[in-house]
Design a protein around this motif. Structure first.
Motif, PDB file in Angstrom:
ATOM      1  N   TYR A 227      47.779-112.052  -5.947  1.00  0.00           N
ATOM      2  CA  TYR A 227      49.191-111.654  -5.916  1.00  0.00           C
ATOM      3  C   TYR A 227      49.441-110.388  -6.729  1.00  0.00           C
ATOM      4  CZ  TYR A 227      50.325-115.892  -3.413  1.00  0.00           C
ATOM      5  OH  TYR A 227      50.394-116.857  -2.453  1.00  0.00           O
ATOM      6  N   GLU A 228      48.752-110.314  -7.853  1.00  0.00           N
ATOM      7  CA  GLU A 228      48.905-109.139  -8.716  1.00  0.00           C
ATOM      8  C   GLU A 228      48.544-107.867  -7.952  1.00  0.00           C
ATOM      9  OE1 GLU A 228      47.090-109.682 -12.674  1.00  0.00           O
ATOM     10  OE2 GLU A 228      46.585-107.543 -12.546  1.00  0.00           O
ATOM     11  N   ARG A 229      47.419-107.938  -7.245  1.00  0.00           N
ATOM     12  CA  ARG A 229      46.966-106.762  -6.491  1.00  0.00           C
ATOM     13  C   ARG A 229      47.950-106.366  -5.393  1.00  0.00           C
ATOM     14  NH1 ARG A 229      41.501-105.575  -6.107  1.00  0.00           N
ATOM     15  NH2 ARG A 229      42.212-103.931  -4.696  1.00  0.00           N
ATOM     16  N   LEU A 230      48.753-107.326  -4.938  1.00  0.00           N
ATOM     17  CA  LEU A 230      49.738-107.034  -3.896  1.00  0.00           C
ATOM     18  C   LEU A 230      51.085-106.647  -4.497  1.00  0.00           C
ATOM     19  CD1 LEU A 230      48.837-109.980  -1.523  1.00  0.00           C
ATOM     20  CD2 LEU A 230      48.333-107.560  -1.160  1.00  0.00           C
ATOM     21  N   GLY A 231      51.121-106.565  -5.814  1.00  0.00           N
ATOM     22  CA  GLY A 231      52.371-106.191  -6.470  1.00  0.00           C
ATOM     23  C   GLY A 231      53.409-107.297  -6.446  1.00  0.00           C
ATOM     24  N   LEU A 232      52.925-108.533  -6.476  1.00  0.00           N
ATOM     25  CA  LEU A 232      53.840-109.671  -6.411  1.00  0.00           C
ATOM     26  C   LEU A 232      53.666-110.586  -7.614  1.00  0.00           C
ATOM     27  CD1 LEU A 232      53.244-110.718  -2.689  1.00  0.00           C
ATOM     28  CD2 LEU A 232      55.207-109.464  -3.581  1.00  0.00           C
ATOM     29  N   GLN A 233      54.761-111.294  -7.956  1.00  0.00           N
ATOM     30  CA  GLN A 233      54.647-112.381  -8.912  1.00  0.00           C
ATOM     31  C   GLN A 233      53.743-113.446  -8.320  1.00  0.00           C
ATOM     32  OE1 GLN A 233      58.955-113.323  -9.280  1.00  0.00           O
ATOM     33  NE2 GLN A 233      58.429-113.991 -11.342  1.00  0.00           N
TER      34      GLN A 233
ATOM     35  N   GLN B  33      58.505-110.217  -4.881  1.00  0.00           N
ATOM     36  CA  GLN B  33      58.461-108.763  -4.972  1.00  0.00           C
ATOM     37  C   GLN B  33      59.506-108.257  -5.965  1.00  0.00           C
ATOM     38  OE1 GLN B  33      59.158-106.858  -1.212  1.00  0.00           O
ATOM     39  NE2 GLN B  33      59.325-104.852  -2.179  1.00  0.00           N
ATOM     40  N   LYS B  34      60.659-108.919  -5.949  1.00  0.00           N
ATOM     41  CA  LYS B  34      61.726-108.506  -6.864  1.00  0.00           C
ATOM     42  C   LYS B  34      61.592-109.155  -8.230  1.00  0.00           C
ATOM     43  CE  LYS B  34      64.897-108.610  -2.952  1.00  0.00           C
ATOM     44  NZ  LYS B  34      65.748-109.685  -2.432  1.00  0.00           N
ATOM     45  N   GLY B  35      60.573-109.974  -8.398  1.00  0.00           N
ATOM     46  CA  GLY B  35      60.422-110.665  -9.675  1.00  0.00           C
ATOM     47  C   GLY B  35      61.479-111.730  -9.881  1.00  0.00           C
ATOM     48  N   GLU B  36      61.935-112.311  -8.770  1.00  0.00           N
ATOM     49  CA  GLU B  36      63.046-113.255  -8.861  1.00  0.00           C
ATOM     50  C   GLU B  36      62.674-114.669  -8.441  1.00  0.00           C
ATOM     51  OE1 GLU B  36      66.080-111.481  -6.476  1.00  0.00           O
ATOM     52  OE2 GLU B  36      66.534-109.922  -7.965  1.00  0.00           O
ATOM     53  N   LEU B  37      61.408-115.010  -8.554  1.00  0.00           N
ATOM     54  CA  LEU B  37      61.028-116.391  -8.220  1.00  0.00           C
ATOM     55  C   LEU B  37      61.669-117.338  -9.231  1.00  0.00           C
ATOM     56  CD1 LEU B  37      57.236-116.203  -7.299  1.00  0.00           C
ATOM     57  CD2 LEU B  37      59.145-116.682  -5.777  1.00  0.00           C
ATOM     58  N   PRO B  38      62.048-118.532  -8.770  1.00  0.00           N
ATOM     59  CA  PRO B  38      62.638-119.492  -9.708  1.00  0.00           C
ATOM     60  C   PRO B  38      61.580-120.026 -10.679  1.00  0.00           C
ATOM     61  CG  PRO B  38      62.293-120.509  -7.552  1.00  0.00           C
ATOM     62  CD  PRO B  38      61.976-119.050  -7.390  1.00  0.00           C
ATOM     63  N   ALA B  39      62.049-120.458 -11.847  1.00  0.00           N
ATOM     64  CA  ALA B  39      61.154-121.152 -12.783  1.00  0.00           C
ATOM     65  C   ALA B  39      61.168-122.617 -12.368  1.00  0.00           C
ATOM     66  CB  ALA B  39      61.647-120.977 -14.198  1.00  0.00           C
TER      67      ALA B  39
END
Length: 568
Positions: A296-302, A319-325
């Motif tokens: 995921y890191e390599r794809l620019g994703l959380q 992608q927006k860094g908005e995944l829920p906790a």
DNA sequence: GCCGTTTTCGGCCCGACTGTTTTCAGTCG
């Protein structure tokens, strides 16, 4: 028509198009739209602009609208005029896809699985491109076909998966192994199992697996992949060298839609993804990736947790860094719905309390059945008062945990509660649920439950739709309305963790939490072992994007007691 | 069919295994 049926209809359209040899991407469009509809809780006919669903554009939006309003869309009518509907089932036979089914129809006049099963030996083998083996396999599939396939419940699937995983891990050639696929994503029911392993001697491991004692049939067997059947369940084992284990685990955790969306995204930034790693576009030179988070890191994703990998918005959120906790097992502070031998449970107040101390719970609420549920030994008001005293006494005995007395009170046919309000007021917590008169129709059932929600003592609605997986459909009820009323009356909705229930189901749960409704994640345990099923409730909550702030029994004891004191 | 951090038109994922093949199509996940 309900969302699940709409999704099935879109699936049918896709398969009919495949039989017609329609463009692959047109077919894929319908498949993806089917998944989107299945994943949404709000009924399609209530959605203003259906194009807000992923992979739904103008054309399919109209098709969904037709289906939702019980009209047959033109595209389906046209397809059915051309292609016998029975062929859809033929493509579900293992090893038979749309091309084969299409040929069987055109060249032999086969229009259903039954037709195929009655075919004389030798007929199939005489077709160009078919041999004796193909005929044998296809005929056997047709003759043993069972249209009502039964999917495994999560607890059985987990048990079988762990058993097979232990075998793989114990082999000397195995460096690392995990369960992947839908079981890792914790889908509510499981069709087949996927295992992945890292090894430097892949062939040795593959051979050992193919010859394992639990294998009933080897379907396919190569050096990197073994496909077997075990107790009627298909099991896939995939093997790569250790450096690429992250890539492999990611690749086979899926889901399919998530993977496709991710690979499409990767291509746009110049990368190919496969189970062997990441490659610069078109080079085919895969650089192995050892862990999933690196993928995921390599794809620019959380990092996207497995439970979210369904292509229902998680990629753009990551992608927006908005995944829920997401809520975790360790966030739970108590169970608000367990039974004892006062009604139909096996455990006693004491044994259940001790089992709840084990995972470190701070509180436990005993909710035995109410008086009218005679088959479950429901408590008369007199017995309930006695039980209340018994729980208070036990609470003194166990300083480690707060023991509370509630009740799972039946919502009677008219929506009134099975105990008088005076008695409900004495209880610490009231769970309300429907156990009788399931078939009263959507409107009456909805009114019934809404009335219960308006009772000032009812804190949560247990198993709100009453479904029993593989056995009983949910009763007809307007869940959207329940969600609105739950919000308005500050009533919670239960996510029942019993593997045969998992009720409220994920798509609805996501809608509920989005609407600001709080939930309870309970086990409805009838014995000590049942408390452990809470992990399945947690995984379903995670699939529904639930954070701990939405979960009442994630409240620490002091705050939970405050919530109880303050009323609804 | 859908969709837009190159694009509103022209793209649109990736590989293992099988059976019946002399080079690959079909199925599956």
């Amino acid at each position: 028509m309900e969302n699940a049926q709409i999704a099935r209809a879109l699936e049918t359209i896709a398969t009919l198009m495949e039989l017609k040899d329609e463009t692959y991407y047109r077919v894929l469009g319908y498949r993806r739209a089917a998944e989107s509809v299945a994943a949404v809780g709000r009924p399609a006919y209530e959605i203003q602009d259906l194009r807000e669903l992923p992979h739904v554009g103008g054309t399919i939006a109209q098709v969904i609208k037709d289906l939702a309003e019980d009209r047959t869309p033109k595209v389906l009518t046209d397809l059915l005029e051309e292609i016998p509907s029975g062929l859809v089932e033929v493509t579900r036979l293992p090893g038979v896809g749309p091309r084969t089914a299409g040929r069987l129809w055109r060249e032999l006049g086969i229009t259903s699985v039954e037709d195929l099963a009655e075919l004389e030996e030798g007929t199939l083998a005489s077709l160009k491109g078919f041999g004796r083996k193909s005929e044998e396999r296809i005929l056997r599939a047709a003759r043993t076909y069972n249209s009502r396939e039964r999917r495994m419940l999560l607890d059985e699937a987990a048990a079988l998966g762990e058993h097979l995983l232990r075998f793989v891990r114990s082999h000397p050639a195995c460096v690392e192994a995990e369960i992947a696929g839908s079981l890792r994503r914790q889908k509510e029911t499981i069709g087949d199992l996927d295992l992945v392993a890292a090894s430097r001697q892949g062939k040795a491991l593959a051979d050992a697996f193919a010859e394992a004692p639990f294998v009933d049939e080897v379907v396919a067997h190569g050096p990197r992949k073994v496909f077997i059947k075990c107790r009627g369940v298909e099991v896939d084992l995939r093997i790569v060298r250790p450096e690429a284990f992250g890539s492999l685990l990611h690749h086979f955790t899926g889901g399919q839609a998530h993977n496709i969306a991710l690979r499409e995204r990767a291509v746009k930034i110049g990368l190919n993804i496969s189970e062997y790693g990441l490659a610069k576009l078109g080079t085919g030179e895969y650089e192995p990736v050892g862990t999933e988070d690196k993928v995921y890191e390599r794809l620019g994703l959380q990092y996207i947790p497995p439970e979210l990998r369904e292509d229902t918005g998680e990629i753009s959120a990551a992608q927006k860094g908005e995944l829920p906790a997401l809520v975790e097992l360790g966030d739970l502070r108590g169970d608000l719905h367990v039974h004892t031998n006062w009604s139909d449970g096996k455990g006693t107040i004491e044994t259940m309390a001790e089992a709840a101390i084990e995972p470190g719970y701070e509180y436990l609420v005993f909710c035995d059945h109410s008086q009218s549920l005679k088959v479950a030994n429901g408590l008369s008001p007199g017995r309930l008062v006695k039980k209340l005293e018994a729980v208070r006494a036990a609470d003194e005995k166990y300083p480690e945990i707060r023991l509370l007395c509630g009740s799972e009170v039946d919502i009677l046919k008219d929506g009134t509660m099975d105990y008088e309000d005076d008695l409900l007021a004495e209880l610490d917590f009231v769970v309300a649920s429907v156990h009788t008169s399931f078939r009263m129709g959507e409107e009456a059932m909805t009114e019934r439950i809404v009335r219960a929600m308006n009772n000032p003592y009812v804190r949560t609605i247990a198993h709100p739709t009453g479904r029993i997986l593989n056995r009983r459909d949910p009763y007809e009820v307007d869940v959207s309305r329940l969600i609105l009323e739950a919000k308005a009356t500050n009533t919670a909705l239960e996510l029942n963790s019993a593997p045969e229930r998992l009720d409220l189901a994920v798509p609805y749960m996501r809608e509920a939490v989005d609407a600001g409704v709080r939930i309870t994640i309970d086990t409805d345990a009838h014995d000590e072992v049942g408390l452990g099923f809470v992990k399945f409730g947690i995984s379903q909550a995670r699939r529904a994007w639930v954070e701990k702030e939405s979960v009442i029994n994630c409240l620490p004891l002091a705050e939970f007691e405050e919530y109880l004191k303050s009323g609804k």
